[in-house]
Scaffold this active site. Structure first.
Site, PDB file in Angstrom:
ATOM      1  N   SER A  31      38.554  43.609  39.828  1.00 12.85           N
ATOM      2  CA  SER A  31      39.249  44.819  39.299  1.00 12.85           C
ATOM      3  C   SER A  31      40.075  45.206  40.599  1.00 12.85           C
ATOM      4  O   SER A  31      39.633  46.366  41.178  1.00 12.85           O
ATOM      5  CB  SER A  31      38.177  45.822  38.826  1.00 12.85           C
ATOM      6  OG  SER A  31      37.508  46.362  39.808  1.00 12.85           O
ATOM      7  N   HIS A  61      33.495  43.409  35.023  1.00 12.68           N
ATOM      8  CA  HIS A  61      32.570  42.622  35.649  1.00 12.68           C
ATOM      9  C   HIS A  61      31.437  41.820  34.682  1.00 12.68           C
ATOM     10  O   HIS A  61      30.504  41.128  35.121  1.00 12.68           O
ATOM     11  CB  HIS A  61      31.622  43.556  36.602  1.00 12.68           C
ATOM     12  CG  HIS A  61      32.577  43.774  37.762  1.00 12.68           C
ATOM     13  ND1 HIS A  61      32.205  44.805  38.591  1.00 12.68           N
ATOM     14  CD2 HIS A  61      33.618  43.409  38.054  1.00 12.68           C
ATOM     15  CE1 HIS A  61      33.185  44.899  39.549  1.00 12.68           C
ATOM     16  NE2 HIS A  61      34.147  44.132  39.061  1.00 12.68           N
ATOM     17  N   GLU A 104      30.640  50.373  35.829  1.00 12.34           N
ATOM     18  CA  GLU A 104      29.504  50.146  36.881  1.00 12.34           C
ATOM     19  C   GLU A 104      28.561  51.686  36.362  1.00 12.34           C
ATOM     20  O   GLU A 104      29.197  52.865  36.524  1.00 12.34           O
ATOM     21  CB  GLU A 104      29.660  50.239  38.327  1.00 12.34           C
ATOM     22  CG  GLU A 104      30.518  49.074  38.831  1.00 12.34           C
ATOM     23  CD  GLU A 104      30.951  49.157  40.147  1.00 12.34           C
ATOM     24  OE1 GLU A 104      30.361  49.682  40.862  1.00 12.34           O
ATOM     25  OE2 GLU A 104      31.725  48.311  40.436  1.00 12.34           O
ATOM     26  N   GLU A 151      27.469  41.901  39.603  1.00 16.86           N
ATOM     27  CA  GLU A 151      27.057  42.450  40.914  1.00 16.86           C
ATOM     28  C   GLU A 151      25.366  42.724  40.646  1.00 16.86           C
ATOM     29  O   GLU A 151      24.857  43.580  41.122  1.00 16.86           O
ATOM     30  CB  GLU A 151      27.649  43.993  41.055  1.00 16.86           C
ATOM     31  CG  GLU A 151      29.129  43.692  41.264  1.00 16.86           C
ATOM     32  CD  GLU A 151      29.837  44.914  41.591  1.00 16.86           C
ATOM     33  OE1 GLU A 151      29.291  46.044  41.561  1.00 16.86           O
ATOM     34  OE2 GLU A 151      30.982  45.015  42.079  1.00 16.86           O
ATOM     35  N   ASP A 179      31.134  54.055  38.340  1.00 15.36           N
ATOM     36  CA  ASP A 179      32.577  53.518  38.490  1.00 15.36           C
ATOM     37  C   ASP A 179      33.184  53.375  37.216  1.00 15.36           C
ATOM     38  O   ASP A 179      32.905  52.319  36.566  1.00 15.36           O
ATOM     39  CB  ASP A 179      32.351  52.450  39.422  1.00 15.36           C
ATOM     40  CG  ASP A 179      33.950  51.925  39.794  1.00 15.36           C
ATOM     41  OD1 ASP A 179      34.833  52.791  39.563  1.00 15.36           O
ATOM     42  OD2 ASP A 179      33.876  50.832  40.636  1.00 15.36           O
ATOM     43  N   GLU A 198      33.619  57.490  40.377  1.00 21.13           N
ATOM     44  CA  GLU A 198      34.417  56.803  41.017  1.00 21.13           C
ATOM     45  C   GLU A 198      35.751  56.268  40.124  1.00 21.13           C
ATOM     46  O   GLU A 198      35.318  55.905  38.910  1.00 21.13           O
ATOM     47  CB  GLU A 198      33.894  55.403  41.634  1.00 21.13           C
ATOM     48  CG  GLU A 198      34.782  54.523  42.458  1.00 21.13           C
ATOM     49  CD  GLU A 198      34.305  53.333  42.889  1.00 21.13           C
ATOM     50  OE1 GLU A 198      32.900  53.341  43.569  1.00 21.13           O
ATOM     51  OE2 GLU A 198      34.718  52.223  43.061  1.00 21.13           O
ATOM     52  N   ASP A 252      39.056  54.883  44.551  1.00 20.33           N
ATOM     53  CA  ASP A 252      39.004  53.036  45.358  1.00 20.33           C
ATOM     54  C   ASP A 252      40.318  52.522  44.960  1.00 20.33           C
ATOM     55  O   ASP A 252      40.968  52.291  45.808  1.00 20.33           O
ATOM     56  CB  ASP A 252      38.055  52.471  44.443  1.00 20.33           C
ATOM     57  CG  ASP A 252      37.828  51.010  44.606  1.00 20.33           C
ATOM     58  OD1 ASP A 252      38.309  50.640  45.329  1.00 20.33           O
ATOM     59  OD2 ASP A 252      37.271  50.332  43.692  1.00 20.33           O
ATOM     60  N   LYS A 264      36.814  49.314  51.440  1.00 16.65           N
ATOM     61  CA  LYS A 264      36.453  47.943  51.308  1.00 16.65           C
ATOM     62  C   LYS A 264      37.186  47.245  52.287  1.00 16.65           C
ATOM     63  O   LYS A 264      38.525  47.518  52.354  1.00 16.65           O
ATOM     64  CB  LYS A 264      36.832  47.582  49.882  1.00 16.65           C
ATOM     65  CG  LYS A 264      35.970  48.087  48.905  1.00 16.65           C
ATOM     66  CD  LYS A 264      36.786  47.780  47.451  1.00 16.65           C
ATOM     67  CE  LYS A 264      35.768  47.957  46.356  1.00 16.65           C
ATOM     68  NZ  LYS A 264      36.731  47.933  45.174  1.00 16.65           N
ATOM     69  N   HIS A 287      30.820  46.734  49.128  1.00 16.62           N
ATOM     70  CA  HIS A 287      31.124  45.496  48.912  1.00 16.62           C
ATOM     71  C   HIS A 287      32.017  44.842  47.760  1.00 16.62           C
ATOM     72  O   HIS A 287      32.813  45.968  47.381  1.00 16.62           O
ATOM     73  CB  HIS A 287      29.548  44.898  48.105  1.00 16.62           C
ATOM     74  CG  HIS A 287      29.346  45.417  46.776  1.00 16.62           C
ATOM     75  ND1 HIS A 287      28.712  44.571  45.675  1.00 16.62           N
ATOM     76  CD2 HIS A 287      30.079  46.430  45.913  1.00 16.62           C
ATOM     77  CE1 HIS A 287      28.473  45.361  44.574  1.00 16.62           C
ATOM     78  NE2 HIS A 287      29.376  46.159  44.900  1.00 16.62           N
ATOM     79  N   LYS A 324      27.807  51.319  48.447  1.00 21.65           N
ATOM     80  CA  LYS A 324      27.729  50.459  47.064  1.00 21.65           C
ATOM     81  C   LYS A 324      27.457  48.982  47.361  1.00 21.65           C
ATOM     82  O   LYS A 324      28.832  48.563  47.743  1.00 21.65           O
ATOM     83  CB  LYS A 324      28.837  51.042  46.395  1.00 21.65           C
ATOM     84  CG  LYS A 324      28.932  50.587  44.930  1.00 21.65           C
ATOM     85  CD  LYS A 324      30.024  51.360  44.251  1.00 21.65           C
ATOM     86  CE  LYS A 324      31.194  50.200  44.288  1.00 21.65           C
ATOM     87  NZ  LYS A 324      32.205  50.438  42.975  1.00 21.65           N
TER      88      LYS A 324
HETATM   89  P1  PGA Z   1      35.889  44.610  42.569  1.00 22.67           P
HETATM   90  O1  PGA Z   1      34.758  45.922  42.127  1.00 22.67           O
HETATM   91  O2  PGA Z   1      35.257  44.377  43.732  1.00 22.67           O
HETATM   92  O3  PGA Z   1      35.877  43.762  41.432  1.00 22.67           O
HETATM   93  O4  PGA Z   1      37.103  45.298  42.787  1.00 22.67           O
HETATM   94  C1  PGA Z   1      34.255  46.856  42.808  1.00 22.67           C
HETATM   95  C2  PGA Z   1      34.711  48.077  42.356  1.00 22.67           C
HETATM   96  O5  PGA Z   1      35.825  48.392  41.528  1.00 22.67           O
HETATM   97  O6  PGA Z   1      34.390  49.011  42.958  1.00 22.67           O
HETATM   98 ZN    ZN Z   2      35.715  50.596  41.957  1.00 21.28          ZN
END
Ligand code: PGA
Ligand code: ZN
Length: 419
Positions: free
Chosen positions: A42, A154, A163, A204, A239, A281, A308, A333, A361, A384
Site C-alpha cells: 500500500s 495485505h 491492520e 504481515e 492502520d 494510522e 504514513d 519507513k 517495517h 510496528k
Molecule cells: P505497506 O504497508 O508496507 O504495504 O505500505 C504498511 C503500512 O501501510 O503501514
Molecule cells: Zn500504513
C-alpha cells in the site's frame, strides 16, 4: 577515519517472493556491513521511487537495474569515502541521483548502501548498531504495535481496514510485552478457529479471516485480550490505510458504505468510544488534507493519529503537516525516503515538534533487523513490525529481546515534554 573499499549488491527475494536489493559494503581493514531493502504494497504515491526492471522477468519486478546502479555509479562515488561520515556518504548518493524522488538510481539501490555503510561503521567500531546510531542516549525499548488481523491490500478477505493491532502498552518490559502479546495471539487463533474462520496468515503474519467488518474484527480482538487476561495491559491500534479506500471528492468506502469526511470522523469517534484504541494510522487519504485537518482537530487530543502515506518519512511533507495541523505522530519507513540521514532528520523534526514516531517495517520484508536497532537508538518508543508469526516479523522482536536482555534500557514511550 576508515575508507569504504568495496560495495557489492545482489538481487535476492523478500518475504512475498519478489526481488529486492541486498548490499555488502567492505571497509579498507576488511570490516563488512550489509543490508536488505524492504518493499511496500500500500505504497504512498509521494514515496521515493523503488526501481523495478519491468519486462517479463520476475513479472516486471526484477531489480537488476538497481543492482547495476549500486555496483556501477554508486560504488564509484562512495569508494574511498569515510564510512564513519554517514551524512557525507548519503549526501554523495543524493547528489549523484539528482532527482527529488531518487528516480534515477532508485531508492532501493541508495538505501541498501546507506544502511550497509552504517552497519559496517558500527562493526568497525565494534559496537552494536543501536549504540552507533544512538549513543548512550538510545535507551528506550519500543512498545510494539502488532498487526494480528490483516485486511485491505495485505489480505484476500473482506476487511477494509488494513491492520488491526494489539499494543501491550501496559507491560512492564519489552520481554513481558512479547509474552502477553504472544499469549493473546494464540488465544485469538483459537477463538477464530472455534468460529470456523480461517487462521492462515496475511503478509504481515496476522490472521486474515473473512469477517463481517471492522467491529467484528475488533470484537474478536477484545475477546482474545480478555480471555488471555490482559484487558488492563493491552490496547488496540488501527492502520486504516485510507488512501486505498478513497473514492475521491471527500468520499470513502468503509464497511460496505460510502462515507463523507464527517461520517468518517464520526465512525472513528464511535470506535474510540467502544474500544480501547490508542492509535489510528492513515485515517484519511494521502492527499485529503481537508480530512486530515478535520480528524486532527476533532480527535487529535484523544488519540494518536499517525501519518504514513501523507508524510512518507519526508521532512518537507512533515513540516507542512506540523504547520497545518495534520496528525500528531509520524510513521517512519526508511525506504520511503531512501537514506538513513534523511530518516534521522524526519525523526528529529517530529520529536522537536512533539510528534511521536513509530518506526515501521514494510509488508514485504526480509529478516534484516535494522529497524529494531533504529527504534532503540532514537528513543522512538514505538515499533510496528507485524504479528507474532513469520520469521521476517519475529526477527525484529527477537533482536529487541536480545538488546533488552543484554543492554537493559526502559520500556515505553519517551516523552521529553513529560519530564
Ligand atoms: P505497506 O504497508 O508496507 O504495504 O505500505 C504498511 C503500512 O501501510 O503501514
Ligand atoms: Zn500504513
Amino acid at each position: 577515519m576508515v575508507r569504504i573499499s568495496d560495495v557489492r549488491a545482489y538481487e535476492v527475494l523478500d518475504s512475498r517472493g519478489n526481488p529486492t536489493v541486498y548490499t555488502v559494503v567492505t571497509l579498507e581493514d576488511g570490516t563488512r556491513g550489509d543490508a536488505y531493502v524492504p518493499s511496500g504494497a500500500s505504497t504512498g504515491k509521494h514515496e521515493a521511487l523503488e526501481l523495478r526492471d519491468g519486462g517479463s522477468r520476475f513479472l516486471g519486478k526484477g531489480v537488476q537495474k538497481a543492482v547495476e546502479n549500486v555496483n556501477g555509479v554508486i560504488s564509484k562515488a562512495v569508494i574511498g569515502m569515510n564510512a564513519l561520515d554517514q551524512r557525507a556518504v548519503d549526501e554523495a548518493m543524493i547528489n549523484l541521483d539528482g532527482t527529488e524522488n531518487k528516480s534515477r538510481l532508485g531508492a532501493n539501490a541508495i538505501l541498501s548502501v546507506s544502511l550497509a555503510v552504517a552497519r559496517a561503521a558500527a562493526n568497525f567500531l565494534n559496537i552494536p548498531l543501536f549504540r552507533y546510531l544512538g549513543g548512550v542516549n538510545g535507551i528506550v525499548l519500543p512498545i510494539p504495535l502488532m498487526n494480528v488481523i490483516n485486511g485491505g491490500v495485505h489480505a484476500d478477505n473482506s476487511l477494509d481496514i488494513q491492520e488491526f493491532m494489539i499494543v501491550p502498552d501496559g507491560a512492564e518490559t519489552f520481554s513481558h510485552a512479547i509474552q502477553i502479546a504472544s499469549e493473546t495471539f494464540h488465544t485469538l487463533k483459537k477463538l477464530l478457529k472455534e468460529k470456523g474462520h480461517s487462521v492462515s496468515v496475511g503478509d504481515e503474519g496476522g490472521f486474515a479471516p473473512n469477517l463481517g467488518g471492522t467491529r467484528e474484527a475488533l470484537d474478536f480482538l477484545m475477546k482474545a485480550i480478555e480471555e488471555a487476561g490482559y484487558d488492563d495491559l493491552i490496547s488496540i491500534a488501527l492502520d486504516v490505510a485510507a488512501s486505498e479506500l478513497y473514492l475521491g471528492d471527500g468520499k470513502y468506502r468503509m464497511d460496505g458504505r460510502e462515507m463523507n469526511r464527517q461520517e468518517m470522523v464520526d465512525f472513528y469517534r464511535s470506535l474510540l468510544d467502544d474500544y480501547p484504541i490508542i492509535s489510528i494510522e492513515d485515517p484519511f487519504a494521502e492527499d485529503d488534507y481537508e480530512g486530515w485537518e478535520m480528524v486532527t482537530a476533532e480527535l487529535g487530543q484523544t488519540v494518536q493519529l499517525v501519518g504514513d502515506d501523507i508524510f512518507v518519512t519526508n521532512i518537507e511533507r512533515l513540516a507542512e503537516g506540523i504547520r497545518e495541523g495534520y496528525a500528531n505522530a509520524i510513521l517512519i519507513k526508511l525506504n520511503q525516503v531512501g537514506t538513513l540521514s534523511e530518516t534521522l532528520d524526519a525523526i528529529r523534526l517530529a520529536h522537536e515538534n512533539a510528534y511521536r514516531t513509530v518506526i515501521s517495517h514494510r509488508s514485504g520484508e526480509t529478516c534484516d533487523t535494522f529497524i529494531a536497532d533504529l527504534s532503540v537508538a532514537v528513543n522512538a518508543g514505538q515499533i510496528k513490525t507485524g504479528s507474532l508469526a513469520r520469521g521476517e516479523r519475529t526477527s525484529k522482536y527477537n533482536r529487541l529481546l536480545y538488546i533488552e536482555a543484554e543492554y537493559g534500557g526502559t520500556y515505553g514511550y519517551f516523552d521529553p515534554f513529560e519530564v
